[in-house]
Scaffold this active site. Structure first.
Site, PDB file in Angstrom:
ATOM      1  N   TYR A  94       0.834  -1.203   0.000  1.00 21.72           N
ATOM      2  CA  TYR A  94       0.000   0.000   0.000  1.00 21.72           C
ATOM      3  C   TYR A  94       0.871   1.256   0.000  1.00 21.72           C
ATOM      4  O   TYR A  94       1.870   1.331   0.719  1.00 21.72           O
ATOM      5  CB  TYR A  94      -0.914   0.035   1.217  1.00 21.72           C
ATOM      6  CG  TYR A  94      -2.023  -0.982   1.212  1.00 21.72           C
ATOM      7  CD1 TYR A  94      -2.307  -1.770   0.095  1.00 21.72           C
ATOM      8  CD2 TYR A  94      -2.825  -1.170   2.337  1.00 21.72           C
ATOM      9  CE1 TYR A  94      -3.321  -2.706   0.108  1.00 21.72           C
ATOM     10  CE2 TYR A  94      -3.854  -2.099   2.360  1.00 21.72           C
ATOM     11  CZ  TYR A  94      -4.086  -2.864   1.241  1.00 21.72           C
ATOM     12  OH  TYR A  94      -5.101  -3.797   1.256  1.00 21.72           O
ATOM     13  N   SER A 127     -13.811  -4.206  -0.195  1.00 20.01           N
ATOM     14  CA  SER A 127     -14.678  -3.484  -1.130  1.00 20.01           C
ATOM     15  C   SER A 127     -16.149  -3.707  -0.799  1.00 20.01           C
ATOM     16  O   SER A 127     -16.947  -4.077  -1.661  1.00 20.01           O
ATOM     17  CB  SER A 127     -14.402  -3.888  -2.580  1.00 20.01           C
ATOM     18  OG  SER A 127     -14.987  -2.966  -3.482  1.00 20.01           O
ATOM     19  N   LEU A 181     -18.499  -1.670  -0.426  1.00 22.70           N
ATOM     20  CA  LEU A 181     -19.390  -0.767  -1.153  1.00 22.70           C
ATOM     21  C   LEU A 181     -19.207  -0.899  -2.665  1.00 22.70           C
ATOM     22  O   LEU A 181     -19.675  -0.048  -3.425  1.00 22.70           O
ATOM     23  CB  LEU A 181     -19.159   0.685  -0.730  1.00 22.70           C
ATOM     24  CG  LEU A 181     -19.300   0.992   0.757  1.00 22.70           C
ATOM     25  CD1 LEU A 181     -19.254   2.498   0.984  1.00 22.70           C
ATOM     26  CD2 LEU A 181     -20.573   0.395   1.336  1.00 22.70           C
ATOM     27  N   ALA A 182     -18.548  -1.951  -3.105  1.00 26.66           N
ATOM     28  CA  ALA A 182     -18.365  -2.216  -4.542  1.00 26.66           C
ATOM     29  C   ALA A 182     -17.747  -1.021  -5.250  1.00 26.66           C
ATOM     30  O   ALA A 182     -18.252  -0.535  -6.260  1.00 26.66           O
ATOM     31  CB  ALA A 182     -19.683  -2.598  -5.195  1.00 26.66           C
ATOM     32  N   GLY A 183     -16.642  -0.552  -4.708  1.00 26.06           N
ATOM     33  CA  GLY A 183     -15.951   0.568  -5.334  1.00 26.06           C
ATOM     34  C   GLY A 183     -16.753   1.856  -5.303  1.00 26.06           C
ATOM     35  O   GLY A 183     -16.549   2.737  -6.134  1.00 26.06           O
ATOM     36  N   GLY A 184     -17.668   1.994  -4.333  1.00 26.43           N
ATOM     37  CA  GLY A 184     -18.480   3.194  -4.202  1.00 26.43           C
ATOM     38  C   GLY A 184     -19.857   3.081  -4.821  1.00 26.43           C
ATOM     39  O   GLY A 184     -20.723   3.917  -4.563  1.00 26.43           O
ATOM     40  N   LEU A 194     -22.293   1.117  -4.238  1.00 30.13           N
ATOM     41  CA  LEU A 194     -23.359   0.884  -3.269  1.00 30.13           C
ATOM     42  C   LEU A 194     -23.472   2.025  -2.270  1.00 30.13           C
ATOM     43  O   LEU A 194     -24.269   1.948  -1.330  1.00 30.13           O
ATOM     44  CB  LEU A 194     -23.118  -0.434  -2.527  1.00 30.13           C
ATOM     45  CG  LEU A 194     -23.223  -1.697  -3.375  1.00 30.13           C
ATOM     46  CD1 LEU A 194     -22.722  -2.912  -2.604  1.00 30.13           C
ATOM     47  CD2 LEU A 194     -24.661  -1.917  -3.837  1.00 30.13           C
ATOM     48  N   GLY A 195     -22.698   3.090  -2.466  1.00 28.09           N
ATOM     49  CA  GLY A 195     -22.693   4.207  -1.537  1.00 28.09           C
ATOM     50  C   GLY A 195     -23.722   5.265  -1.840  1.00 28.09           C
ATOM     51  O   GLY A 195     -23.818   6.261  -1.120  1.00 28.09           O
ATOM     52  N   GLY A 196     -24.508   5.130  -2.912  1.00 29.65           N
ATOM     53  CA  GLY A 196     -25.524   6.106  -3.240  1.00 29.65           C
ATOM     54  C   GLY A 196     -25.047   7.121  -4.260  1.00 29.65           C
ATOM     55  O   GLY A 196     -23.932   7.044  -4.779  1.00 29.65           O
TER      56      GLY A 196
END
Length: 320
Positions: free
Chosen positions: A53, A210, A212-215, A217-219
């Site tokens: 990282y 992941s 939120l599936a790379g964002g 699922l974040g809306g």
């Protein structure tokens, strides 16, 4: 905060895992320090990082930031610290993989960057098909005997790899793997076929990355446009309709999409806890609130309709 055992071990960890991948490339060091302070104050005791990282130009950067926080805070023994080995860390042919040679070099380098004398969970970041399991386990056993690591976990393993690794460790009368870190979220449920059953059989705690599936699922973003991410593995025809139903589900229950996605994972059998990778304090606070969300059986059934899984474990999922 909720807590659970680390797989079949006697160690206790928080059911949210603080992921640090953004520290350095996307989150400034002072902000990363503040996030780690707040996470620990809120009961998050499980911190996850990796030697690679920091980005291609500065691999190890994130471990260095975590190490400086550990040195400054003096709170090393309050957390369960996890890092990983496998990725390319230098130009040499032995600067990657799971050879005994690289494992020995990599753990010492991680310990220096983290400014600690031990790693609680040392995870294989990927399967190395060129390294025999006896070689890998012999190297890990030496590290345990030296007190440099306490437990060994895997990441991105298939169910077959979990079985191979676990049986090889059993033949050596060792503890073997105690956790598996896998891609798992409402949009990517293939681990339910083989990985989750293997983890359950061998007593591994599953740590979804992941969540939120790379964002996705974040809306919606403030401009009403769906968040975009370089990771396109979730892109497909009809995804917008699916996510529209998802946001309607969350709105009807007065939940934010990101919190609901985390809560769903916390309700999944065999899941120890998802990795949250906050870039900001606001994202951290929102994620922590997900622990208190309770989803009913009807809620879970509704989510199965929006995001159908593979149908259960293999082979029943695709055969009689």
């Amino acid at each position: 905060m909720q807590y659970s055992q680390l797989g079949r071990t006697g160690a206790t960890v928080s059911r949210l895992v603080l992921g640090t991948m953004n520290f350095g490339p996307h989150t400034a060091e002072d902000d990363a320090f503040a996030i780690m302070d707040r996470a620990l104050e809120q009961g998050v005791t499980f911190f996850d990082t990796a030697n690679v990282y920091g980005g291609k130009e500065h691999r190890g950067w994130t471990e260095e930031i975590v190490g400086r926080w550990l040195a400054r805070s003096g709170r090393r023994e309050e957390i369960v610290l996890a890092t990983k080995v496998f990725g390319e860390m230098g130009p040499g042919r032995n600067d990657r993989g799971l050879s005994a040679l690289n494992i020995r070099r990599a753990v010492d380098a991680s310990l220096r960057r983290l400014q600690t004398d031990h790693i609680d969970l040392y995870q294989m970041h990927h399967v190395d098909r060129s390294a025999p399991w006896d070689e890998i386990w012999q190297a890990m056993e030496v590290l345990v005997a030296q007190g440099k690591i306490s437990y060994v976990g895997s990441s991105n393993f298939a169910g077959w790899h979990i079985a191979q690794a676990s049986e090889a460790a059993r033949a050596r009368h060792g503890l073997g793997l105690v956790s598996e870190q896998s891609l798992y979220n409402l949009l990517s449920r293939h681990v339910e076929l083989e990985v989750l059953p293997a983890a359950e059989h061998y007593g591994l705690g599953v740590i979804p990355w992941s969540p939120l599936a790379g964002g996705k699922l974040g809306g919606r973003s403030e401009k009403g446009v769906r968040r975009q991410n370089a990771n396109t593995r979730f892109d497909s025809e009809g995804l917008n309709d699916q996510l529209g139903k998802w946001e309607e589900f969350c709105s009807e229950r007065d939940l934010t999409p990101g919190q609901a996605a985390l809560a769903w994972l916390l309700h999944r059998p065999g899941v120890l806890g998802p990795i949250i990778g906050p870039r900001t304090m606001e994202q951290l606070d929102s994620a922590i609130d997900a622990v208190d969300i309770s989803l009913s059986d009807e809620d879970l059934a509704a989510l199965d309709e929006i995001f159908p899984g593979p149908g259960g474990p293999a082979p029943e999922a695709y055969a009689w």
